[in-house]
Design a protein around this motif. Structure first.
Motif, short mmCIF file in Angstrom:
data_model
loop_
_atom_site.label_atom_id
_atom_site.label_comp_id
_atom_site.label_asym_id
_atom_site.label_seq_id
_atom_site.Cartn_x
_atom_site.Cartn_y
_atom_site.Cartn_z
N ARG A 48 -11.81 -20.11 35.12
CA ARG A 48 -10.58 -20.60 34.52
C ARG A 48 -10.64 -20.47 33.01
O ARG A 48 -11.73 -20.39 32.42
CB ARG A 48 -10.36 -22.07 34.90
N THR A 49 -9.47 -20.48 32.38
CA THR A 49 -9.39 -20.32 30.93
C THR A 49 -10.23 -21.37 30.21
O THR A 49 -10.95 -21.06 29.24
CB THR A 49 -7.93 -20.41 30.47
N GLU A 50 -10.18 -22.61 30.67
CA GLU A 50 -10.93 -23.67 30.01
C GLU A 50 -12.43 -23.40 30.04
O GLU A 50 -13.16 -23.66 29.07
CB GLU A 50 -10.64 -25.02 30.67
N GLN A 51 -12.92 -22.84 31.16
CA GLN A 51 -14.34 -22.52 31.27
C GLN A 51 -14.71 -21.37 30.34
O GLN A 51 -15.76 -21.37 29.71
CB GLN A 51 -14.67 -22.17 32.72
N ALA A 100 -15.00 -22.71 26.87
CA ALA A 100 -16.23 -23.47 26.70
C ALA A 100 -17.42 -22.54 26.49
O ALA A 100 -18.28 -22.79 25.64
CB ALA A 100 -16.47 -24.37 27.91
N ARG A 145 -7.67 -19.57 22.75
CA ARG A 145 -7.82 -20.65 21.77
C ARG A 145 -6.72 -20.63 20.72
O ARG A 145 -6.37 -21.66 20.13
CB ARG A 145 -9.18 -20.54 21.08
#
Length: 317
Positions: free
Chosen positions: A20-23, A26, A221
Motif C-alpha cells: 500500500r502507499t502508506e507502506q 514508510a 508524499r
C-alpha cells in the motif's frame, strides 16, 4: 557497505513492490533516514519568523559552511547524493524551504523569493553562524540563492547556481506552465502517482535507477501539498505566469561574491541558453555544463557536481 545497501534495496523492492502507499512511504522515509545518517547529517528544526523550518546539519561548527537550497517542490533530500562528499571538510546545512519537505506549509504563507531568502539569513543567525557561507541553489533555489547573496553580501562567501530559475529565457516548457497555470494545473505538481514517469522525464535526462516503489512513494508524499505548491508558484510568478515577480537578472549585478554556474545540457525546464544570458549580468569564476544531464545535476551527476563544488570552495576560502 554499498553491497549491503543494494541488497537491502532489492529485498525491500520484492517485499514492498505491491504494498500500500502508506507502506511505501514508510520504507522511503526509512531509506532517507539511513542515507542521512550515512552522510553524517542530523535532522533538525528551528523556529523562523513563527514557522518551523526543517534542515539537515552535520553540526561541524569548526568548518566552513555550505548552505544548500532546493528547487520548487523539492526538499533537503535532493542533496543527499552530494552531501557525503562534503561533510568531512564542511558544515553542510540543507534546508527545507517554507512550504516544502518537513517545514511548515501554511496556505497563506509568504512564499516570495525575497521572503524565502530572508528566512535563510534568519536561520543562519539563529544557528550562531557568523562566518560567510557557500550558498548553493538549484532551480528556484538558485533564484533564492541569488537574492540571498544580494541581500546579505556579508554572509555570502560564494554563490553557486545550478540550473537556476528566474532568467528571461522561455521555451516550450515555460509556455506549457503558463497555459496550465491559467487552467489551474502545473506540469511540475503531481496529481496522482501515475504522474511519476512524466515528472521524471521532465526533470531528469538519465533514467532514474531507484526502485519504482520508492519513486512512487516520493510522489505520494508530495500530492497532499498541491495547494501549497500552487501558492508558491503564484508567489514567484506574475499574474500571467509568463515571468518572475523577482527576476534573477535584477540582483545578479549586485552579487559581489565569487560565482559558479553548473548546468545540465539537456535541461528541458530551464534551457542551457540561460547561461549565456546570466553571463551578461554577472561574472562567473567558472561555468560547467554537464553532458547528458538534465535539470538536477546533483542527482544525475552527483560525483561531478561534488567535485566541482569542492574545487570552487577550495579556491575561495
Amino acid at each position: 557497505m554499498k553491497s549491503a545497501f543494494k541488497l537491502g534495496l532489492l529485498y525491500m523492492y520484492g517485499a514492498f513492490g505491491m504494498a500500500r502507499t502508506e507502506q511505501k512511504i514508510a520504507v522511503y522515509e526509512g531509506m532517507i533516514s539511513l542515507a542521512a545518517r550515512l552522510a553524517r547529517l542530523l535532522v533538525c528544526t528551528a523556529q523562523v519568523e513563527g514557522q518551523t523550518m526543517a534542515y539537515f546539519d552535520n553540526q561541524r561548527a569548526d568548518q566552513p559552511v555550505v548552505l544548500f537550497v532546493h528547487g520548487f517542490t523539492g526538499d533537503k533530500e535532493n542533496w543527499l547524493m552530494v552531501a557525503p562528499k562534503l561533510t568531512r571538510d564542511y558544515r553542510v546545512i540543507a534546508v527545507d524551504l517554507l512550504g516544502h519537505g518537513a517545514s511548515d506549509k501554511p496556505l497563506g504563507g509568504d512564499y516570495a523569493v525575497t521572503a524565502q531568502a530572508r528566512r535563510l539569513g534568519v536561520l543562519l543567525n539563529q544557528l550562531g553562524i557568523v562566518q560567510p557561507v557557500h550558498v548553493v541553489g538549484n532551480s528556484m533555489g538558485g533564484l533564492i540563492a541569488g537574492y540571498f547573496a544580494a541581500l546579505f553580501p556579508e554572509m555570502t562567501q560564494t554563490v553557486t547556481f545550478i540550473d537556476s530559475a528566474g532568467m528571461p529565457v522561455h521555451n516550450a516548457f515555460s509556455e506549457q506552465v503558463r497555459v496550465d497555470m491559467m487552467a489551474g494545473r502545473c506540469a511540475l505538481v503531481a496529481e496522482k502517482i501515475e504522474d511519476l514517469d512524466r515528472l521524471e522525464a521532465l526533470v531528469s535526462y538519465k533514467k532514474v535507477r531507484a526502485p519504482r516503489f520508492l519513486r512512487e512513494a516520493l510522489i505520494a508524499r508530495k500530492i497532499p501539498n498541491r495547494a501549497v505548491y500552487f501558492n508558491v508558484l503564484k508567489a514567484i510568478t506574475n499574474e500571467d505566469f509568463d515571468d518572475f515577480r523577482e527576476p534573477l537578472v535584477d540582483v545578479l549585478p549586485k552579487i559581489t561574491a565569487p560565482v559558479l554556474i553548473l548546468w545540465g545540457k539537456e535541461d528541458c525546464i530551464v534551457s542551457v541558453d540561460a547561461v549565456d544570458v546570466m553571463l551578461q549580468y554577472v561574472h562567473a569564476q567558472k561555468v560547467v555544463v554537464y553532458e547528458q544531464v538534465g535539470h538536477v545535476p546533483m542527482i544525475e551527476a552527483p560525483h561531478e557536481t561534488a567535485r566541482d563544488l569542492k574545487a570552487f570552495f577550495e579556491n575561495n576560502l
